[in-house]
Design an enzyme around this catalytic site. Sequence first.
Site, PDB file in Angstrom:
ATOM      1  N   GLY A   1      67.366   5.982  25.135  1.00 38.09           N
ATOM      2  CA  GLY A   1      66.277   6.854  25.540  1.00 38.09           C
ATOM      3  C   GLY A   1      66.806   7.944  26.440  1.00 38.09           C
ATOM      4  O   GLY A   1      67.987   8.272  26.435  1.00 38.09           O
ATOM      5  N   CYS A   2      65.936   8.473  27.242  1.00 34.34           N
ATOM      6  CA  CYS A   2      66.289   9.559  28.160  1.00 34.34           C
ATOM      7  C   CYS A   2      67.368   9.110  29.131  1.00 34.34           C
ATOM      8  O   CYS A   2      67.244   8.064  29.769  1.00 34.34           O
ATOM      9  CB  CYS A   2      65.040   9.997  28.922  1.00 34.34           C
ATOM     10  N   PHE A   3      68.411   9.916  29.275  1.00 35.43           N
ATOM     11  CA  PHE A   3      69.495   9.510  30.162  1.00 35.43           C
ATOM     12  C   PHE A   3      69.084   9.443  31.626  1.00 35.43           C
ATOM     13  O   PHE A   3      69.689   8.723  32.407  1.00 35.43           O
ATOM     14  CB  PHE A   3      70.771  10.327  29.970  1.00 35.43           C
ATOM     15  N   TRP A   4      68.048  10.161  32.021  1.00 39.06           N
ATOM     16  CA  TRP A   4      67.588  10.071  33.413  1.00 39.06           C
ATOM     17  C   TRP A   4      67.187   8.636  33.743  1.00 39.06           C
ATOM     18  O   TRP A   4      67.470   8.138  34.825  1.00 39.06           O
ATOM     19  CB  TRP A   4      66.372  10.956  33.648  1.00 39.06           C
ATOM     20  N   CYS A   5      66.505   7.987  32.807  1.00 37.44           N
ATOM     21  CA  CYS A   5      66.011   6.623  33.034  1.00 37.44           C
ATOM     22  C   CYS A   5      67.147   5.610  33.058  1.00 37.44           C
ATOM     23  O   CYS A   5      67.165   4.712  33.908  1.00 37.44           O
ATOM     24  CB  CYS A   5      65.010   6.236  31.950  1.00 37.44           C
TER      25      CYS A   5
END
Length: 178
Positions: free
Chosen positions: A11-15
């Site tokens: 998923g989103c790399f921020w998460c």
Amino acid sequence: MSTEHATFGGGCFWCIEAAFEPLDGIESVTSGYAGGHTEEPSYRAVCTGNTGHAEVVQLAYDPETISYEELLEVFFTIHDPTQLNRQGPDVGSQYRSIILTHDEEQRELAASYIDALDEEGGYDDEVVTELARLEEFYRAEEKHQDYFAKNPNDAYCSMHAQPKVEKVKETFREKLAA
């Protein structure tokens, strides 16, 4: 102390970045792109889904403090490995579940872990996590590094990254950095 590397996308790399950062033995977490066919991809290009890259994080870690197997356990706890080309609201091949291995030992450990998950039947659906050798890791633009730490009140982070961080802190309490 020796440093090893692991590369995961879910998923989103921020998460994913935010979820790994509190763990003891994690020396650094770098957001980036891997698994594609375009050289020097940008965030904008990766978001089109046309570069073949996934948003990933590359961990530098101390294997004497946290093992690769423990990193796999965290990875499979913080995302849904049965969703093909998506995680929550993020849809597209750039958000696929992927483990990019750095050597044969990592590949074998990851393949065994995935097989065990499927055999245990812990998920309603089959694990679709892609397993590939890391060819090239491209560091994401600076604004994407430590995004959650820099933007804790961002609505996306509050809704999607924060729950992953809390899950890690609760589930892996004994592995948190002091």
